[in-house]
Design a protein around this motif. Structure first.
Motif, mmCIF file in Angstrom:
data_model
loop_
_atom_site.group_PDB
_atom_site.id
_atom_site.type_symbol
_atom_site.label_atom_id
_atom_site.label_comp_id
_atom_site.label_asym_id
_atom_site.label_seq_id
_atom_site.Cartn_x
_atom_site.Cartn_y
_atom_site.Cartn_z
ATOM 1 N N LEU A 313 1.143 -1.072 -0.042
ATOM 2 C CA LEU A 313 -0.127 0.118 -0.245
ATOM 3 C C LEU A 313 0.471 1.091 0.123
ATOM 4 O O LEU A 313 -0.134 1.826 -1.087
ATOM 5 C CB LEU A 313 -1.115 -0.100 1.704
ATOM 6 C CG LEU A 313 -2.424 -1.198 1.186
ATOM 7 C CD1 LEU A 313 -2.412 -0.543 2.959
ATOM 8 C CD2 LEU A 313 -3.019 -1.092 -0.188
ATOM 9 N N ASN A 314 1.944 1.265 0.643
ATOM 10 C CA ASN A 314 2.497 2.640 0.993
ATOM 11 C C ASN A 314 3.716 2.666 -0.359
ATOM 12 O O ASN A 314 3.460 3.403 -0.864
ATOM 13 C CB ASN A 314 3.654 2.181 1.832
ATOM 14 C CG ASN A 314 4.733 3.369 2.273
ATOM 15 O OD1 ASN A 314 4.550 4.514 2.720
ATOM 16 N ND2 ASN A 314 5.902 3.717 2.611
ATOM 17 N N LEU A 315 4.036 1.799 -0.905
ATOM 18 C CA LEU A 315 5.008 1.619 -1.896
ATOM 19 C C LEU A 315 4.003 1.799 -3.774
ATOM 20 O O LEU A 315 4.438 2.726 -4.520
ATOM 21 C CB LEU A 315 5.957 0.364 -2.563
ATOM 22 C CG LEU A 315 6.963 -0.102 -1.626
ATOM 23 C CD1 LEU A 315 6.715 -1.877 -1.961
ATOM 24 C CD2 LEU A 315 7.752 1.059 -1.510
ATOM 25 N N THR A 316 3.145 2.136 -3.180
ATOM 26 C CA THR A 316 1.640 2.641 -4.345
ATOM 27 C C THR A 316 0.887 3.297 -4.166
ATOM 28 O O THR A 316 0.194 3.431 -5.153
ATOM 29 C CB THR A 316 1.308 0.666 -5.299
ATOM 30 O OG1 THR A 316 0.346 0.507 -3.392
ATOM 31 C CG2 THR A 316 2.067 -0.261 -5.539
ATOM 32 N N ASP A 317 1.055 4.043 -3.186
ATOM 33 C CA ASP A 317 0.593 5.166 -2.911
ATOM 34 C C ASP A 317 -0.941 5.204 -2.809
ATOM 35 O O ASP A 317 -2.243 5.878 -3.031
ATOM 36 C CB ASP A 317 0.529 6.530 -3.699
ATOM 37 C CG ASP A 317 -0.271 7.851 -3.145
ATOM 38 O OD1 ASP A 317 -0.304 8.005 -2.387
ATOM 39 O OD2 ASP A 317 -0.475 8.405 -4.167
ATOM 40 N N THR A 318 -1.550 3.795 -2.401
ATOM 41 C CA THR A 318 -2.793 3.106 -1.870
ATOM 42 C C THR A 318 -2.892 3.408 -0.579
ATOM 43 O O THR A 318 -3.436 2.230 0.421
ATOM 44 C CB THR A 318 -2.600 1.528 -2.078
ATOM 45 O OG1 THR A 318 -2.694 1.045 -3.642
ATOM 46 C CG2 THR A 318 -4.293 1.259 -2.542
ATOM 47 N N ASP A 319 -3.363 4.972 -0.427
ATOM 48 C CA ASP A 319 -3.609 5.025 1.364
ATOM 49 C C ASP A 319 -4.618 3.876 1.844
ATOM 50 O O ASP A 319 -5.412 4.200 1.307
ATOM 51 C CB ASP A 319 -3.502 6.570 1.771
ATOM 52 C CG ASP A 319 -2.478 7.024 1.079
ATOM 53 O OD1 ASP A 319 -2.898 8.361 1.650
ATOM 54 O OD2 ASP A 319 -2.712 6.983 -0.193
ATOM 55 N N LEU A 320 -4.047 3.538 3.728
ATOM 56 C CA LEU A 320 -5.793 2.889 3.820
ATOM 57 C C LEU A 320 -6.073 3.679 4.473
ATOM 58 O O LEU A 320 -8.069 3.850 4.145
ATOM 59 C CB LEU A 320 -5.229 2.005 5.033
ATOM 60 C CG LEU A 320 -6.253 1.226 5.791
ATOM 61 C CD1 LEU A 320 -6.564 0.182 5.386
ATOM 62 C CD2 LEU A 320 -5.607 0.348 6.718
ATOM 63 N N GLY A 321 -6.355 4.367 5.113
ATOM 64 C CA GLY A 321 -7.085 5.722 5.415
ATOM 65 C C GLY A 321 -7.514 7.265 4.207
ATOM 66 O O GLY A 321 -7.574 8.418 4.512
ATOM 67 N N SER A 322 -7.556 6.259 3.219
ATOM 68 C CA SER A 322 -9.150 7.586 2.831
ATOM 69 C C SER A 322 -10.080 7.188 3.378
ATOM 70 O O SER A 322 -11.028 8.325 3.017
ATOM 71 C CB SER A 322 -9.083 6.714 1.179
ATOM 72 O OG SER A 322 -9.774 5.833 1.405
ATOM 73 N N ASN A 323 -10.511 6.072 3.629
ATOM 74 C CA ASN A 323 -11.927 6.734 4.885
ATOM 75 C C ASN A 323 -11.394 7.133 5.902
ATOM 76 O O ASN A 323 -10.221 6.569 6.609
ATOM 77 C CB ASN A 323 -12.542 5.461 4.878
ATOM 78 C CG ASN A 323 -13.037 4.895 4.092
ATOM 79 O OD1 ASN A 323 -13.919 4.516 3.410
ATOM 80 N ND2 ASN A 323 -13.736 5.905 2.468
ATOM 81 N N ALA A 324 -12.209 7.436 6.936
ATOM 82 C CA ALA A 324 -12.257 7.764 8.295
ATOM 83 C C ALA A 324 -13.127 6.352 8.818
ATOM 84 O O ALA A 324 -14.032 6.323 8.102
ATOM 85 C CB ALA A 324 -12.408 8.452 9.330
ATOM 86 N N PRO A 325 -12.921 5.994 10.324
ATOM 87 C CA PRO A 325 -13.480 4.678 10.635
ATOM 88 C C PRO A 325 -14.811 4.690 10.840
ATOM 89 O O PRO A 325 -15.188 5.874 11.374
ATOM 90 C CB PRO A 325 -12.861 3.772 11.748
ATOM 91 C CG PRO A 325 -11.293 5.156 12.054
ATOM 92 C CD PRO A 325 -11.355 5.946 10.876
#
Length: 500
Positions: A313-325
């Motif tokens: 995710l980090n290497l491909t700019d694929t943020d987990l945090g594009s949503n808030a919980p």
């Protein structure tokens, strides 16, 4: 004679009453506002406020039901007014109901933060400006303001690195008792872009980077005491260091907390939940692409969730945090009664146990999902809405992605296992949804719509001829619904109101 006198007296009284009624009727017919007590108060929202993004510290996105706005009446919604703002408000307004202003008039007041740092108070009945400030026009923000529960103060980020506190009716800024409060020491590379949150006497602000991710920046959670302005800082990178980090204070960069919801507050425990974007992760001091649970004062990291795919995710700019919980209400008869849903740029939905995020107890472990769903195949950027149907008590979760809007039902099977089950999905790309009275309100480029919350069927659109005109394109803007009125800003720099 006495009887006749009484009859004449009653006749005269009736004649006089008739003349008075006739005079009032003639006056009413000549007055175009004869059916409105105060034309400046039309339309009158229900007696409630919208204090913050999502309408609650848990960011549920649920509005109070109003009997005037139902699936049967929503098709009659039409534009009430549209005003030009000094700049684009790339955010969501808030509303305070029935405030008495210094001119002794009572208004429903909207508060809007613009991209260039204006904070405006507007008359919700016509969009006219009541007061405004612009502490700085350095860089941009996508933040939404928030108001305290007593409705005395409005808090807004000003692009100068500080959170500002204003009297809700006069606009006078508080400059004592620790205010304004510094949020970042790196205003050239670090911004406050998420919505501000307030709960239990504390204000919550988060930081991330600007478009392009130019370093250095870190995701901070700044927890501020409303009364004193005293701040506690949690750094998602170099979390062993307290206080706001400056240039050179941390060798790691990124891990921004930039989602629309920012900090989400658990209504059960008061704990803080945030999700971070791409950045380094080591399970000890660096927490990129993770869900973090903090104590209510923001001082202690209680638990974490990090997917095993974090490095990719980090290497491909694929943020987990594009949503808030997105926090679910307590689920009866479930082995995991307290759950949250976390989306991401990878289009995956993760159902997590709030009482044990990683499944192994305590920070620093990876995986541990209760359920993993390939939700969209493309990024999830907007805050999910969570609604409990009062008729069936079924909990619904609405997620908005770059290539679709989906509704999930929360189901618990005979073994007490709880999962999300897809109920419907449409191809519309929308921003953060709002739910009220069995309807889902969403915005997309060129329109705002009302959908049936159970089926996704369209009930109304601002593009239909009876709606009186539509809106411009949309970035992060999303609607609020207060009473029988919807308010939405757009990329044309306008703010519009629609009502029944």
């Amino acid at each position: 004679m006495l009887k006749l006198t009484r009859q004449r007296q009653w006749a005269l009284r009736l004649l006089t009453l008739g003349l008075v009624i006739l005079t009032l009727l003639l006056a009413a017919c000549s007055n175009p506002f004869h059916q409105i007590k105060d034309p400046h108060k039309h339309p009158t929202p229900a007696n409630n406020d919208w204090l913050m993004f999502g309408n609650s510290p848990a960011r549920s996105g649920v509005a109070l039901n109003d009997p005037r706005l139902t699936p049967a009446t929503v098709g009659r919604m039409t534009k009430l007014w549209q005003v030009q703002l000094p700049a684009v408000a790339d955010s969501t307004p808030i509303l305070l109901h029935a405030l008495r202003f210094p001119n002794d008039a009572t208004y429903d007041a909207l508060y809007v933060t613009t991209r260039d740092g204006h904070i405006l108070a507007l008359n919700a009945s016509n969009g006219s400006t009541l007061w405004q400030h612009q502490p700085s026009n350095h860089k941009i923000t996508n933040s939404s303001a928030a108001a305290d529960a007593n409705r005395q103060y409005v808090y807004a980020y000003g692009l100068d690195g500080y959170l500002h506190k204003y009297a809700s009716t006069t606009g006078v800024e508080v400059k004592a008792g620790g205010w304004p409060v510094r949020i970042t020491r790196m205003i050239d590379t670090e911004k406050e872009g998420s919505a501000i949150n307030i709960a239990n006497g504390r204000i919550y602000v988060t930081t991330g980077g600007y478009i392009g991710d130019a370093p250095p920046y870190q995701g901070h959670v700044v927890t501020i005491d409303e009364a004193t302005g005293a701040a506690t800082i949690f750094n998602s990178l170099c979390s062993n260091k307290s206080g706001l980090l400056g240039n050179g204070d941390c060798s790691s960069s990124d891990s921004g907390i930039w989602s629309r919801g920012g900090a989400v507050i658990d209504p059960v425990t008061g704990n803080i939940f945030v999700a971070t974007g791409n950045g380094p992760y080591n399970g000890a001091t660096d927490w990129g692409d993770s869900v973090l649970e903090l104590s209510p004062d923001g001082a202690q990291l209680l638990d974490t969730y990090t997917p095993s795919t974090q490095q990719a995710l980090n290497l491909t700019d694929t943020d987990l945090g594009s949503n808030a919980p997105a926090l679910l209400p307590k689920i009866a008869n479930s082995v995991t009664p307290y759950l949250l849903v976390e989306g991401g740029k990878d289009g995956m939905l993760r159902l997590l146990n709030r009482q044990n995020l990683s499944g192994r107890g305590g920070p620093g472990h990876t995986d541990g999902e209760v359920q993993l769903i390939n939700a969209a195949g493309c990024g999830l950027y907007s805050q999910p809405a969570v609604w409990t149907d009062p008729q069936t008590q079924i909990v619904w979760v609405y997620t908005a992605g770059a290539c679709g809007l989906a509704a999930y039902q929360v189901k618990t099977d005979s073994s007490s296992k709880t999962t999300l089950q897809l109920a419907w999905k449409i191809g519309d790309s929308t921003t953060s949804p709002v739910v009220t009275n069995g309807m889902l309100f969403v915005a997309q480029d060129g329109s705002v719509k009302a959908l049936d919350a159970h089926t996704g069927k369209r009930l109304w659109s601002s593009t239909q001829s009876s709606a009186g005109g539509s809106i411009g394109d949309i970035h992060w803007e999303s609607p609020i619904v207060v009473g029988n009125t919807l308010y939405i800003s757009d990329e044309d720099g306008t703010l519009s109101a629609y009502g029944v």
